[in-house]
Design an enzyme around this catalytic site. Structure first.
Site, PDB file in Angstrom:
ATOM      1  N   TYR A  55       0.981  -1.155  -0.078  1.00 54.28           N
ATOM      2  CA  TYR A  55       0.047  -0.089  -0.084  1.00 54.28           C
ATOM      3  C   TYR A  55       0.872   1.247  -0.082  1.00 54.28           C
ATOM      4  O   TYR A  55       0.290   2.225  -0.476  1.00 54.28           O
ATOM      5  CB  TYR A  55      -0.929  -0.227   1.202  1.00 54.28           C
ATOM      6  CG  TYR A  55      -2.297  -1.218   0.788  1.00 54.28           C
ATOM      7  CD1 TYR A  55      -3.045  -0.681   0.053  1.00 54.28           C
ATOM      8  CD2 TYR A  55      -2.236  -2.199   1.578  1.00 54.28           C
ATOM      9  CE1 TYR A  55      -4.172  -1.689  -0.353  1.00 54.28           C
ATOM     10  CE2 TYR A  55      -2.976  -3.113   1.293  1.00 54.28           C
ATOM     11  CZ  TYR A  55      -4.048  -2.957   0.382  1.00 54.28           C
ATOM     12  OH  TYR A  55      -5.066  -3.730   0.228  1.00 54.28           O
ATOM     13  N   ARG A  58       1.682   2.031  -3.592  1.00 54.17           N
ATOM     14  CA  ARG A  58       0.216   2.518  -4.067  1.00 54.17           C
ATOM     15  C   ARG A  58       0.064   4.030  -3.933  1.00 54.17           C
ATOM     16  O   ARG A  58      -0.416   4.698  -4.652  1.00 54.17           O
ATOM     17  CB  ARG A  58      -1.029   1.626  -3.819  1.00 54.17           C
ATOM     18  CG  ARG A  58      -0.960   0.298  -3.857  1.00 54.17           C
ATOM     19  CD  ARG A  58      -1.465  -0.151  -5.193  1.00 54.17           C
ATOM     20  NE  ARG A  58      -0.505   0.086  -6.346  1.00 54.17           N
ATOM     21  CZ  ARG A  58       0.696  -0.729  -6.196  1.00 54.17           C
ATOM     22  NH1 ARG A  58       1.018  -1.926  -5.385  1.00 54.17           N
ATOM     23  NH2 ARG A  58       1.747  -0.478  -6.953  1.00 54.17           N
ATOM     24  N   GLN A  88     -15.360   1.553  -6.034  1.00 56.31           N
ATOM     25  CA  GLN A  88     -14.840   0.733  -5.503  1.00 56.31           C
ATOM     26  C   GLN A  88     -13.437   1.025  -5.450  1.00 56.31           C
ATOM     27  O   GLN A  88     -12.585   0.171  -5.003  1.00 56.31           O
ATOM     28  CB  GLN A  88     -15.046  -0.501  -6.136  1.00 56.31           C
ATOM     29  CG  GLN A  88     -16.430  -1.029  -6.431  1.00 56.31           C
ATOM     30  CD  GLN A  88     -16.824  -2.172  -7.544  1.00 56.31           C
ATOM     31  OE1 GLN A  88     -16.238  -3.335  -7.494  1.00 56.31           O
ATOM     32  NE2 GLN A  88     -17.097  -1.493  -8.743  1.00 56.31           N
ATOM     33  N   ASN A  89     -12.885   2.182  -5.821  1.00 57.42           N
ATOM     34  CA  ASN A  89     -11.608   2.354  -6.047  1.00 57.42           C
ATOM     35  C   ASN A  89     -10.844   3.047  -4.684  1.00 57.42           C
ATOM     36  O   ASN A  89     -11.822   3.937  -4.064  1.00 57.42           O
ATOM     37  CB  ASN A  89     -11.123   3.342  -7.039  1.00 57.42           C
ATOM     38  CG  ASN A  89     -11.624   2.848  -8.589  1.00 57.42           C
ATOM     39  OD1 ASN A  89     -11.777   1.445  -8.557  1.00 57.42           O
ATOM     40  ND2 ASN A  89     -11.684   3.555  -9.590  1.00 57.42           N
ATOM     41  N   ASP A  91      -8.165   4.847  -4.693  1.00 58.43           N
ATOM     42  CA  ASP A  91      -7.584   6.133  -5.189  1.00 58.43           C
ATOM     43  C   ASP A  91      -8.398   7.319  -4.922  1.00 58.43           C
ATOM     44  O   ASP A  91      -9.436   7.306  -4.649  1.00 58.43           O
ATOM     45  CB  ASP A  91      -7.179   6.198  -6.616  1.00 58.43           C
ATOM     46  CG  ASP A  91      -8.143   6.073  -7.504  1.00 58.43           C
ATOM     47  OD1 ASP A  91      -9.057   7.049  -7.555  1.00 58.43           O
ATOM     48  OD2 ASP A  91      -8.250   5.184  -8.495  1.00 58.43           O
ATOM     49  N   HIS A 106     -14.570   0.453  -0.837  1.00 55.53           N
ATOM     50  CA  HIS A 106     -13.537  -0.250  -0.453  1.00 55.53           C
ATOM     51  C   HIS A 106     -12.412   0.228   0.588  1.00 55.53           C
ATOM     52  O   HIS A 106     -11.284  -0.054   0.273  1.00 55.53           O
ATOM     53  CB  HIS A 106     -13.041  -1.220  -1.724  1.00 55.53           C
ATOM     54  CG  HIS A 106     -14.023  -1.993  -2.208  1.00 55.53           C
ATOM     55  ND1 HIS A 106     -13.800  -2.733  -3.357  1.00 55.53           N
ATOM     56  CD2 HIS A 106     -15.184  -2.389  -1.733  1.00 55.53           C
ATOM     57  CE1 HIS A 106     -15.036  -3.568  -3.636  1.00 55.53           C
ATOM     58  NE2 HIS A 106     -15.697  -3.407  -2.615  1.00 55.53           N
ATOM     59  N   GLY A 171     -16.206   1.054 -15.773  1.00 60.20           N
ATOM     60  CA  GLY A 171     -14.964   0.333 -15.781  1.00 60.20           C
ATOM     61  C   GLY A 171     -15.085  -0.478 -14.369  1.00 60.20           C
ATOM     62  O   GLY A 171     -14.053  -0.513 -13.780  1.00 60.20           O
ATOM     63  N   THR A 172     -16.075  -1.456 -14.423  1.00 60.78           N
ATOM     64  CA  THR A 172     -16.031  -2.462 -13.459  1.00 60.78           C
ATOM     65  C   THR A 172     -16.429  -3.717 -14.022  1.00 60.78           C
ATOM     66  O   THR A 172     -17.448  -3.472 -14.797  1.00 60.78           O
ATOM     67  CB  THR A 172     -16.898  -1.953 -12.253  1.00 60.78           C
ATOM     68  OG1 THR A 172     -16.876  -3.259 -11.247  1.00 60.78           O
ATOM     69  CG2 THR A 172     -18.304  -1.481 -12.619  1.00 60.78           C
TER      70      THR A 172
HETATM   71  N1  APR Z   1     -11.968   2.431 -19.489  1.00 61.14           N
HETATM   72  C1  APR Z   1     -13.007   1.925 -18.777  1.00 61.14           C
HETATM   73  N2  APR Z   1     -12.940   0.670 -18.314  1.00 61.14           N
HETATM   74  C2  APR Z   1     -11.821  -0.094 -18.404  1.00 61.14           C
HETATM   75  C3  APR Z   1     -10.666   0.468 -19.092  1.00 61.14           C
HETATM   76  C4  APR Z   1     -10.717   1.948 -19.542  1.00 61.14           C
HETATM   77  N3  APR Z   1      -9.708   2.542 -20.055  1.00 61.14           N
HETATM   78  N4  APR Z   1      -9.764  -0.465 -19.213  1.00 61.14           N
HETATM   79  C5  APR Z   1     -10.276  -1.602 -18.506  1.00 61.14           C
HETATM   80  N5  APR Z   1     -11.616  -1.346 -18.028  1.00 61.14           N
HETATM   81  C6  APR Z   1     -12.449  -2.209 -17.585  1.00 61.14           C
HETATM   82  C7  APR Z   1     -12.192  -3.618 -17.826  1.00 61.14           C
HETATM   83  O1  APR Z   1     -12.969  -3.993 -19.004  1.00 61.14           O
HETATM   84  C8  APR Z   1     -12.920  -4.349 -16.447  1.00 61.14           C
HETATM   85  O2  APR Z   1     -14.359  -4.491 -16.755  1.00 61.14           O
HETATM   86  O3  APR Z   1     -12.302  -1.944 -16.002  1.00 61.14           O
HETATM   87  C9  APR Z   1     -12.867  -3.098 -15.463  1.00 61.14           C
HETATM   88  C10 APR Z   1     -11.694  -3.296 -14.426  1.00 61.14           C
HETATM   89  O4  APR Z   1     -12.311  -4.690 -13.762  1.00 61.14           O
HETATM   90  P1  APR Z   1     -11.815  -5.148 -12.393  1.00 61.14           P
HETATM   91  O5  APR Z   1     -10.224  -5.291 -12.489  1.00 61.14           O
HETATM   92  O6  APR Z   1     -12.391  -6.389 -11.989  1.00 61.14           O
HETATM   93  O7  APR Z   1     -11.797  -4.002 -11.438  1.00 61.14           O
HETATM   94  P2  APR Z   1     -13.414  -3.806 -10.357  1.00 61.14           P
HETATM   95  O8  APR Z   1     -14.440  -4.159 -10.995  1.00 61.14           O
HETATM   96  O9  APR Z   1     -13.052  -2.283  -9.984  1.00 61.14           O
HETATM   97  O10 APR Z   1     -12.950  -4.651  -9.130  1.00 61.14           O
HETATM   98  C11 APR Z   1     -13.465  -4.721  -7.903  1.00 61.14           C
HETATM   99  O11 APR Z   1     -12.099  -6.117  -7.158  1.00 61.14           O
HETATM  100  O12 APR Z   1      -9.909  -6.701  -6.396  1.00 61.14           O
HETATM  101  C12 APR Z   1     -11.162  -6.157  -5.843  1.00 61.14           C
HETATM  102  O13 APR Z   1     -11.518  -4.733  -4.237  1.00 61.14           O
HETATM  103  C13 APR Z   1     -10.869  -4.841  -5.577  1.00 61.14           C
HETATM  104  O14 APR Z   1     -12.488  -2.956  -5.954  1.00 61.14           O
HETATM  105  C14 APR Z   1     -11.901  -3.729  -6.306  1.00 61.14           C
HETATM  106  C15 APR Z   1     -13.056  -5.055  -6.828  1.00 61.14           C
END
Ligand code: APR
Length: 231
Positions: A55, A58, A88-89, A91, A106, A171-172
């Site tokens: 961390y 990060r 969920q970020n 940052d 989170h 973006g999730t």
């Molecule tokens: N713009 C938008 N979306 C994007 C981009 C971009 N430039 N690049 C990648 N992505 C998308 C991917 O297609 C994917 O669907 O962002 C998403 C990232 O997914 P994850 O890596 O699974 O992240 P997230 O959904 O935030 O994860 C949830 O999991 O590890 C835990 O606690 C952590 O908060 C996190 C949670």
């Protein structure tokens, strides 16, 4: 004037164009680590120094990155709407991009807390080391919700989304619950926009009629959604 409300649900993808790696795009590794090593109570018990160092890296990275067009576009929505960002970020790029109401499901990189009294939370912008203690004398830990831990901000997020007229998901991968289930609590007639180059339609999204998907990066897609809503 009674403004309509937009709830924005964001994940790692909204910060990708700022240079912060997503989780699942990297083959299950988070910056080279197995997530359970650095983001679970077991990992913390096993090797506190490794977790603190992870961390710390990060937190240092956060000083070198900037909000991107997606973060800035969300700020413009506040010209017309009540906007609540539920992220969920960990940052702080939404805040630095100008969003005034941000709920961190989170946790937050720039906060740490006591390991004996979770209500003792402190702002923390630099490295956190073994031996850094709270006022009750216990080791401080990152203020992060690790796998297997409760998500205290869920109640607040549920309240917000239950009264939203519009929801934007950005973006999730919609895989990690309870966050991924939040959209299921939006009113039936709410309009839902989902911006992600690889959208994944989970059970809650699959039953929504007024869902519009923008299969593209946040930098361009969020601006399009904001323009639709500001029209
Ligand atoms: N713009 C938008 N979306 C994007 C981009 C971009 N430039 N690049 C990648 N992505 C998308 C991917 O297609 C994917 O669907 O962002 C998403 C990232 O997914 P994850 O890596 O699974 O992240 P997230 O959904 O935030 O994860 C949830 O999991 O590890 C835990 O606690 C952590 O908060 C996190 C949670």
């Amino acid at each position: 004037m009674n403004r309509e409300k937009v709830v924005v649900l964001t994940g790692a993808g909204v910060s990708a164009e700022s240079g912060i790696k997503t989780f699942r795009d990297a083959g299950g590794l988070w910056e080279g680590h197995d997530v359970m090593e650095v983001a679970s109570p077991e990992g913390w018990r096993k090797d506190k120094e490794l977790v603190l160092d992870f961390y710390n890296q990060r937190r240092r990275q956060l000083k070198e990155v900037e909000p991107n067009d997606a973060h800035f576009a969300l700020k413009d929505l506040e010209l017309k709407y009540k906007v609540v960002v539920v992220t969920q970020n960990i940052d702080n790029l939404h805040e630095r991009g100008g969003s005034s109401k941000v709920v961190h499901l989170h946790g937050e990189l720039n906060k740490v807390r006591s390991t004996v009294d979770p209500s003792l939370i402190y702002e923390w912008n630099d490295d956190l080391n073994l031996g850094d203690k709270c006022e009750k004398g216990s080791q401080l830990r990152p203020h992060i919700v690790w796998f297997g831990e409760a998500v205290p901000m869920m109640d607040r997020a549920l309240l917000e989304i239950a009264s939203a007229q519009h929801v934007i998901i950005i973006g999730t991968s919609m895989q990690v619950y309870p966050a991924a289930g939040l959209v299921g609590y939006a009113p039936r007639n709410a309009s839902i926009y989902y911006v992600d180059p690889r959208p994944s339609i989970n059970a809650e999204l699959s039953i929504r009629d007024n869902l519009e998907v923008f299969a593209e990066n946040a930098g361009t897609g969020v601006r399009k959604v904001v323009e639709i809503l500001l029209k």
